[in-house]
Scaffold this motif. Sequence first.
Motif, PDB file in Angstrom:
ATOM      1  N   PHE A  74      -2.602 -21.072 -63.913  1.00  0.00           N
ATOM      2  CA  PHE A  74      -2.049 -22.166 -63.107  1.00  0.00           C
ATOM      3  C   PHE A  74      -0.653 -21.817 -62.601  1.00  0.00           C
ATOM      4  O   PHE A  74      -0.312 -22.138 -61.460  1.00  0.00           O
ATOM      5  N   ILE A  75       0.145 -21.167 -63.446  1.00  0.00           N
ATOM      6  CA  ILE A  75       1.496 -20.778 -63.020  1.00  0.00           C
ATOM      7  C   ILE A  75       1.415 -19.762 -61.881  1.00  0.00           C
ATOM      8  O   ILE A  75       2.134 -19.877 -60.880  1.00  0.00           O
ATOM      9  N   ALA A  76       0.516 -18.786 -62.009  1.00  0.00           N
ATOM     10  CA  ALA A  76       0.344 -17.796 -60.938  1.00  0.00           C
ATOM     11  C   ALA A  76      -0.118 -18.470 -59.655  1.00  0.00           C
ATOM     12  O   ALA A  76       0.348 -18.128 -58.559  1.00  0.00           O
ATOM     13  N   ALA A  77      -1.013 -19.433 -59.777  1.00  0.00           N
ATOM     14  CA  ALA A  77      -1.536 -20.130 -58.587  1.00  0.00           C
ATOM     15  C   ALA A  77      -0.428 -20.904 -57.877  1.00  0.00           C
ATOM     16  O   ALA A  77      -0.322 -20.860 -56.652  1.00  0.00           O
ATOM     17  N   ILE A  78       0.390 -21.617 -58.634  1.00  0.00           N
ATOM     18  CA  ILE A  78       1.414 -22.461 -58.003  1.00  0.00           C
ATOM     19  C   ILE A  78       2.507 -21.607 -57.351  1.00  0.00           C
ATOM     20  O   ILE A  78       3.203 -22.075 -56.441  1.00  0.00           O
ATOM     21  N   LYS A  79       2.631 -20.360 -57.773  1.00  0.00           N
ATOM     22  CA  LYS A  79       3.628 -19.454 -57.183  1.00  0.00           C
ATOM     23  C   LYS A  79       3.165 -18.837 -55.868  1.00  0.00           C
ATOM     24  O   LYS A  79       3.952 -18.214 -55.161  1.00  0.00           O
ATOM     25  N   MET A  80       1.880 -19.007 -55.528  1.00  0.00           N
ATOM     26  CA  MET A  80       1.359 -18.410 -54.293  1.00  0.00           C
ATOM     27  C   MET A  80       2.079 -18.988 -53.089  1.00  0.00           C
ATOM     28  O   MET A  80       2.274 -20.193 -52.991  1.00  0.00           O
ATOM     29  N   GLN A  81       2.448 -18.116 -52.174  1.00  0.00           N
ATOM     30  CA  GLN A  81       3.198 -18.536 -50.997  1.00  0.00           C
ATOM     31  C   GLN A  81       2.329 -19.232 -49.957  1.00  0.00           C
ATOM     32  O   GLN A  81       2.764 -20.183 -49.320  1.00  0.00           O
ATOM     33  N   ASP A  82       1.098 -18.758 -49.806  1.00  0.00           N
ATOM     34  CA  ASP A  82       0.198 -19.323 -48.803  1.00  0.00           C
ATOM     35  C   ASP A  82      -0.362 -20.652 -49.314  1.00  0.00           C
ATOM     36  O   ASP A  82      -1.076 -20.690 -50.317  1.00  0.00           O
ATOM     37  N   PRO A  83      -0.039 -21.769 -48.646  1.00  0.00           N
ATOM     38  CA  PRO A  83      -0.470 -23.080 -49.129  1.00  0.00           C
ATOM     39  C   PRO A  83      -1.990 -23.236 -49.227  1.00  0.00           C
ATOM     40  O   PRO A  83      -2.497 -23.897 -50.130  1.00  0.00           O
ATOM     41  N   THR A  84      -2.730 -22.627 -48.317  1.00  0.00           N
ATOM     42  CA  THR A  84      -4.191 -22.729 -48.347  1.00  0.00           C
ATOM     43  C   THR A  84      -4.744 -22.017 -49.574  1.00  0.00           C
ATOM     44  O   THR A  84      -5.592 -22.569 -50.293  1.00  0.00           O
ATOM     45  N   ARG A  85      -4.279 -20.806 -49.804  1.00  0.00           N
ATOM     46  CA  ARG A  85      -4.728 -20.053 -50.996  1.00  0.00           C
ATOM     47  C   ARG A  85      -4.315 -20.771 -52.272  1.00  0.00           C
ATOM     48  O   ARG A  85      -5.085 -20.862 -53.229  1.00  0.00           O
ATOM     49  N   ARG A  86      -3.083 -21.272 -52.308  1.00  0.00           N
ATOM     50  CA  ARG A  86      -2.573 -21.989 -53.488  1.00  0.00           C
ATOM     51  C   ARG A  86      -3.457 -23.201 -53.786  1.00  0.00           C
ATOM     52  O   ARG A  86      -3.889 -23.413 -54.912  1.00  0.00           O
ATOM     53  N   GLY A  87      -3.734 -23.985 -52.757  1.00  0.00           N
ATOM     54  CA  GLY A  87      -4.552 -25.180 -52.934  1.00  0.00           C
ATOM     55  C   GLY A  87      -5.952 -24.860 -53.431  1.00  0.00           C
ATOM     56  O   GLY A  87      -6.471 -25.519 -54.340  1.00  0.00           O
ATOM     57  N   ARG A  88      -6.552 -23.850 -52.841  1.00  0.00           N
ATOM     58  CA  ARG A  88      -7.904 -23.460 -53.233  1.00  0.00           C
ATOM     59  C   ARG A  88      -7.917 -22.940 -54.665  1.00  0.00           C
ATOM     60  O   ARG A  88      -8.811 -23.274 -55.453  1.00  0.00           O
ATOM     61  N   CYS A  89      -6.925 -22.157 -55.001  1.00  0.00           N
ATOM     62  CA  CYS A  89      -6.847 -21.571 -56.341  1.00  0.00           C
ATOM     63  C   CYS A  89      -6.659 -22.659 -57.407  1.00  0.00           C
ATOM     64  O   CYS A  89      -7.325 -22.639 -58.450  1.00  0.00           O
ATOM     65  N   VAL A  90      -5.764 -23.600 -57.158  1.00  0.00           N
ATOM     66  CA  VAL A  90      -5.548 -24.697 -58.118  1.00  0.00           C
ATOM     67  C   VAL A  90      -6.826 -25.511 -58.260  1.00  0.00           C
ATOM     68  O   VAL A  90      -7.239 -25.845 -59.375  1.00  0.00           O
ATOM     69  N   ARG A  91      -7.477 -25.809 -57.150  1.00  0.00           N
ATOM     70  CA  ARG A  91      -8.739 -26.570 -57.207  1.00  0.00           C
ATOM     71  C   ARG A  91      -9.785 -25.821 -58.031  1.00  0.00           C
ATOM     72  O   ARG A  91     -10.449 -26.399 -58.900  1.00  0.00           O
ATOM     73  N   ASP A  92      -9.920 -24.521 -57.805  1.00  0.00           N
ATOM     74  CA  ASP A  92     -10.891 -23.722 -58.554  1.00  0.00           C
ATOM     75  C   ASP A  92     -10.547 -23.677 -60.044  1.00  0.00           C
ATOM     76  O   ASP A  92     -11.443 -23.720 -60.891  1.00  0.00           O
ATOM     77  N   LEU A  93      -9.260 -23.597 -60.345  1.00  0.00           N
ATOM     78  CA  LEU A  93      -8.841 -23.601 -61.751  1.00  0.00           C
ATOM     79  C   LEU A  93      -9.164 -24.930 -62.426  1.00  0.00           C
ATOM     80  O   LEU A  93      -9.624 -24.960 -63.571  1.00  0.00           O
ATOM     81  N   VAL A  94      -8.936 -26.026 -61.729  1.00  0.00           N
ATOM     82  CA  VAL A  94      -9.266 -27.339 -62.292  1.00  0.00           C
ATOM     83  C   VAL A  94     -10.764 -27.410 -62.571  1.00  0.00           C
ATOM     84  O   VAL A  94     -11.190 -27.873 -63.635  1.00  0.00           O
ATOM     85  N   PHE A  95     -11.572 -26.913 -61.646  1.00  0.00           N
ATOM     86  CA  PHE A  95     -13.025 -26.940 -61.852  1.00  0.00           C
ATOM     87  C   PHE A  95     -13.469 -25.992 -62.958  1.00  0.00           C
ATOM     88  O   PHE A  95     -14.545 -26.180 -63.526  1.00  0.00           O
ATOM     89  N   SER A  96     -12.654 -24.991 -63.276  1.00  0.00           N
ATOM     90  CA  SER A  96     -13.020 -24.043 -64.332  1.00  0.00           C
ATOM     91  C   SER A  96     -12.669 -24.557 -65.731  1.00  0.00           C
ATOM     92  O   SER A  96     -13.022 -23.933 -66.728  1.00  0.00           O
ATOM     93  N   LEU A  97     -11.976 -25.693 -65.806  1.00  0.00           N
ATOM     94  CA  LEU A  97     -11.617 -26.253 -67.106  1.00  0.00           C
ATOM     95  C   LEU A  97     -12.874 -26.695 -67.851  1.00  0.00           C
ATOM     96  O   LEU A  97     -13.873 -27.070 -67.232  1.00  0.00           O
ATOM     97  N   PRO A  98     -12.821 -26.688 -69.183  1.00  0.00           N
ATOM     98  CA  PRO A  98     -13.949 -27.238 -69.947  1.00  0.00           C
ATOM     99  C   PRO A  98     -14.204 -28.685 -69.505  1.00  0.00           C
ATOM    100  O   PRO A  98     -13.267 -29.393 -69.117  1.00  0.00           O
ATOM    101  N   PRO A  99     -15.458 -29.135 -69.540  1.00  0.00           N
ATOM    102  CA  PRO A  99     -15.791 -30.471 -69.025  1.00  0.00           C
ATOM    103  C   PRO A  99     -14.915 -31.605 -69.566  1.00  0.00           C
ATOM    104  O   PRO A  99     -14.489 -32.469 -68.790  1.00  0.00           O
ATOM    105  N   ALA A 100     -14.636 -31.608 -70.843  1.00  0.00           N
ATOM    106  CA  ALA A 100     -13.815 -32.697 -71.406  1.00  0.00           C
ATOM    107  C   ALA A 100     -12.407 -32.680 -70.817  1.00  0.00           C
ATOM    108  O   ALA A 100     -11.824 -33.734 -70.532  1.00  0.00           O
ATOM    109  N   HIS A 101     -11.850 -31.494 -70.613  1.00  0.00           N
ATOM    110  CA  HIS A 101     -10.509 -31.361 -70.034  1.00  0.00           C
ATOM    111  C   HIS A 101     -10.536 -31.795 -68.567  1.00  0.00           C
ATOM    112  O   HIS A 101      -9.669 -32.550 -68.125  1.00  0.00           O
ATOM    113  N   HIS A 102     -11.532 -31.296 -67.830  1.00  0.00           N
ATOM    114  CA  HIS A 102     -11.651 -31.637 -66.407  1.00  0.00           C
ATOM    115  C   HIS A 102     -11.813 -33.147 -66.218  1.00  0.00           C
ATOM    116  O   HIS A 102     -11.115 -33.763 -65.412  1.00  0.00           O
ATOM    117  N   ASP A 103     -12.726 -33.744 -66.975  1.00  0.00           N
ATOM    118  CA  ASP A 103     -13.011 -35.170 -66.801  1.00  0.00           C
ATOM    119  C   ASP A 103     -11.815 -36.033 -67.201  1.00  0.00           C
ATOM    120  O   ASP A 103     -11.512 -37.026 -66.534  1.00  0.00           O
TER     121      ASP A 103
END
Length: 137
Positions: free
Chosen positions: A42-71
């Motif tokens: 998450f720290i690496a993702a938020i440091k990304m300069q390109d807003p589109t890549r950053r947004g996509r990466c954070v979204r993908d990381l959230v979806f990769s969380l275990p179900p209980a964490h995500h929900d």
Amino acid sequence: ADEHLDLDDGRWEDIHVVTGALKLFFRELPEPLVPFSHFDKFIAAIKMQDPTRRGRCVRDLVFSLPPAHHDTMKVLFRHLCRVIEYKEENRMSVQSIAIVFGPTLLRPASEEGNMAMHMVFQNQVVEHILNQYSYIF
């Protein structure tokens, strides 16, 4: 635990008691809402300069969380977004919420390194998820 609370009890009328209990609950979890294994990602993702890549990466990381964490994150952040809708009355802007919840929801497994720098990025991750809630969830 198995403690049964009477929410009609007068002590729960103070919003600070309720919010303090919520923050304490998340702070005392053995592993934070964002698992230790995801912290650096998450720290690496938020440091990304390109807003589109950053947004996509954070979204993908959230979806990769275990179900209980995500929900849990989805419900908590939906609630926090509702709190922000009343920022004129409660003075809780996106930035204020991020400062309060960043270090609680997202923390490294060990406190080595620059804690002040970590805190900046922890807050930015929470702020990003709040600002992009509908895109992420």
